[in-house]
Design a protein around this motif. Sequence first.
Motif, mmCIF file in Angstrom:
data_model
loop_
_atom_site.group_PDB
_atom_site.id
_atom_site.type_symbol
_atom_site.label_atom_id
_atom_site.label_comp_id
_atom_site.label_asym_id
_atom_site.label_seq_id
_atom_site.Cartn_x
_atom_site.Cartn_y
_atom_site.Cartn_z
ATOM 1 N N UNK A 187 0.731 -1.180 -0.041
ATOM 2 C CA UNK A 187 0.162 0.082 0.188
ATOM 3 C C UNK A 187 0.975 1.238 0.084
ATOM 4 N N UNK A 188 0.240 2.458 -0.551
ATOM 5 C CA UNK A 188 0.941 3.675 -0.475
ATOM 6 C C UNK A 188 0.663 4.242 0.943
ATOM 7 N N UNK A 189 1.559 5.347 1.227
ATOM 8 C CA UNK A 189 1.433 5.750 2.793
ATOM 9 C C UNK A 189 0.002 6.482 2.809
ATOM 10 N N UNK A 190 -0.699 6.292 3.734
ATOM 11 C CA UNK A 190 -2.003 6.844 3.813
ATOM 12 C C UNK A 190 -3.223 6.141 3.221
ATOM 13 N N UNK A 191 -2.794 4.698 3.206
ATOM 14 C CA UNK A 191 -3.927 4.018 2.511
ATOM 15 C C UNK A 191 -5.255 4.025 3.066
ATOM 16 N N UNK A 192 -6.194 4.326 2.333
ATOM 17 C CA UNK A 192 -7.645 4.158 2.935
ATOM 18 C C UNK A 192 -8.316 2.811 2.567
ATOM 19 N N UNK A 193 -8.795 2.243 3.802
ATOM 20 C CA UNK A 193 -9.648 1.017 3.486
ATOM 21 C C UNK A 193 -11.059 1.101 3.683
ATOM 22 N N UNK A 194 -12.012 1.067 2.888
ATOM 23 C CA UNK A 194 -13.345 1.462 2.789
ATOM 24 C C UNK A 194 -14.199 0.108 3.155
ATOM 25 N N UNK A 195 -14.927 0.083 3.913
ATOM 26 C CA UNK A 195 -15.822 -1.061 4.301
ATOM 27 C C UNK A 195 -17.199 -0.644 4.840
#
Length: 94
Positions: free
Chosen positions: A68-76
């Motif tokens: 992942x890149x720095x600051x990855x956002x995982x939405x669920x």
Amino acid sequence: MRPEPTRQANQVWVSDITYLPLANGSKAYLCTSQAMVSNQVVGWHILAAMKHRLIINDLQFNFWTQPPTLGLLVHSDRNSRYCGKVHRKLLHDH
């Protein structure tokens, strides 16, 4: 003014769980994660029961195969499995 949408790979992932009806009448559960920019599935996992391990295994595989890149956002959808301590710790650690 709306912010510009992200264009960087592996910056936003979305994840969800669905069930798969089996021929014998039982169900299997499928967790998938998709990268928003590329629309590619970055990982998936199937289990016979809806357990926390389903999303943990999916997320661990994603981190292993798609750095992942720095600051990855995982939405669920924030159901109880996505809000569990193990899942949150795994996200925090990466």
